[in-house]
Design an enzyme around this catalytic site. Structure first.
Site, short mmCIF file in Angstrom:
data_model
loop_
_atom_site.label_atom_id
_atom_site.label_comp_id
_atom_site.label_asym_id
_atom_site.label_seq_id
_atom_site.Cartn_x
_atom_site.Cartn_y
_atom_site.Cartn_z
N ASP A 1 0.83 -1.20 0.00
CA ASP A 1 0.00 0.00 0.00
C ASP A 1 0.87 1.26 0.00
OD1 ASP A 1 -2.34 1.42 0.00
OD2 ASP A 1 -2.64 1.33 2.16
N ASN B 1 -9.85 -2.34 -7.00
CA ASN B 1 -9.01 -1.48 -7.84
C ASN B 1 -9.59 -1.25 -9.24
OD1 ASN B 1 -5.90 -2.81 -6.48
ND2 ASN B 1 -7.13 -1.08 -5.81
#
Length: 309
Positions: A33, A81
Site C-alpha cells: 500500500d 481497484n
C-alpha cells in the site's frame, strides 16, 4: 556527512535485527500500500509510484531468499481497484504485463527455482495481462524451491463466496456428500492455485487493516500482522526484519500459551488417572515446540513421582 551517518546507523540496526531472529515464517503475505500517495507527495503521477513500488518488490524477493522464506504472496491488484480511473488502470496493467514477462525470463528466477502463480479472479483482467500470467506460470511450473503468488483481481470475501457456491452446487449435483464437506473440500475450490497457510501479513502505508486479504489462509492460521508507516516504494529491509521479529515474538507467545494449557490439562487429568494423562501428554507433545515438549515431559515425570510416593 549526515546521510552517511544515517546509512551507517541503518546498516548497524539491520545487523542487530538480523542477529535477534531465529527461524522465521515460511509464508509471508504483503499488502503493498502507498504507491499512489508516494507519487503524489513527490509531485508525480500514480504510474510513477507503481513503478517505484515494483523496484521494492524485487528487493523483497532477495530478502526472502536470504532469510529462507519459502513462499511470498503479494497483493498487487484487488477487485476494488477496478473502480480506479481508466487513466490510472491502463498504465498499471501495462506495468503488470511487463513485470510478469520480466520475472518469467529473469535468470535469478530460474537460478533460484521460483514458481510464479497468480491467484484471483484473473478472467476479469485484460487479455494482455492474462497472457503474461500464462507465460510466467508455464515458464516456472516445474520449480519448487520458492513460490511467488501474485494476487491479481483478488478479493477474499469473493473467494470464499465462490468456494461456498461451488460446494453447494457439488452437493446439489450429487458429487459431494454433505458429510464429506471439510477444510480440504473448501480449500480445493479457492482461487485457482492453493497456497499454504500464511504466517505473517505485512501492510505498508500506515493503514492498520488487512483489507480482506487471504482470509482462509491467514485468519484461519491466526497469522501475525505487522503494520508499518512507510509507503511501499520506501519499504526497507529494516522494516521487513521488524515484521519478521513481530512474527517471532507472537509465535513465542503463542507457543508459551499452548504449553501452559497442555501442562494444565495434564495436571488436571493426573489428579484422576495418571495413565490417561500420559496418553494425552504423548499426543500433545507432538504439537508443541521442543522446549514446550520438554516442559510437558517434566510435568508428567513430576506427577508420576508424586503418585509413586
Amino acid at each position: 556527512m549526515r546521510q552517511w551517518l544515517r546509512t551507517a546507523f541503518a546498516r548497524g540496526y539491520e545487523r542487530l535485527l538480523r542477529r535477534e531472529l531465529n527461524d522465521g515464517p515460511a509464508h509471508v503475505a504483503i499488502i503493498q500500500d502507498g504507491n499512489r500517495r508516494y507519487a503524489r507527495n513527490r509531485g508525480e503521477d500514480a504510474p510513477d509510484g507503481h513503478r517505484a513500488g515494483a523496484q521494492t518488490t524485487e528487493q523483497v524477493l532477495d530478502w526472502c531468499e536470504e532469510l529462507g522464506i519459502e513462499e511470498l504472496t503479494l497483493y498487487a491488484f484487488s477487485t476494488e481497484n477496478f473502480n480506479r480511473p481508466e487513466g490510472e488502470l491502463e498504465p498499471l496493467f501495462d506495468l503488470l504485463e511487463d513485470k510478469l514477462y520480466e520475472f518469467a525470463d529473469a535468470e535469478r528466477v530460474h537460478d533460484n527455482g521460483v514458481c510464479i502463480r497468480a491467484i484471483g479472479d484473473i478472467d476479469r483482467l485484460p487479455e494482455r495481462v492474462t497472457d503474461a500470467i500464462d507465460y510466467a506460470e508455464r515458464r516456472t511450473a516445474d520449480y519448487e524451491e520458492f513460490r511467488l503468488n501474485i494476487a491479481l483481481a483478488y478479493g477474499g470475501r469473493n473467494e470464499l463466496l465462490r468456494a461456498a457456491r461451488d460446494v453447494a452446487e457439488a452437493v446439489e449435483a450429487g458429487d459431494l456428500d454433505p458429510a464429506d464437506i471439510d477444510s480440504a473440500a473448501v480449500e480445493s475450490r479457492l482461487y485457482r492455485q492453493p497456497v499454504r497457510d500464511v504466517d505473517l501479513i505485512i501492510r505498508t502505508g500506515g493503514d492498520e487493516r488487512t483489507s480482506n486479504f487471504l482470509p482462509w489462509h491467514a485468519n484461519g492460521n491466526e497469522a501475525a500482522v505487522y503494520f508499518c508507516a512507510p509507503y511501499w516504494p520506501e519499504f526497507s529491509k529494516v522494516d521487513f526484519l521488524r515484521g519478521i521479529r513481530t512474527y517471532e515474538s507472537r509465535e513465542a507467545s503463542w507457543q508459551r500459551t499452548r504449553t501452559e494449557r497442555a501442562v494444565a490439562l495434564v495436571r488436571a487429568l493426573a489428579s484422576v488417572e495418571l495413565d490417561e494423562a500420559r496418553a494425552v501428554g504423548s499426543r500433545l507433545r507432538e504439537q508443541l515446540s521442543n522446549r514446550g515438549a520438554e516442559e510437558l515431559s517434566a510435568e508428567l515425570e513430576r506427577q508420576g513421582n508424586e503418585t509413586a510416593d
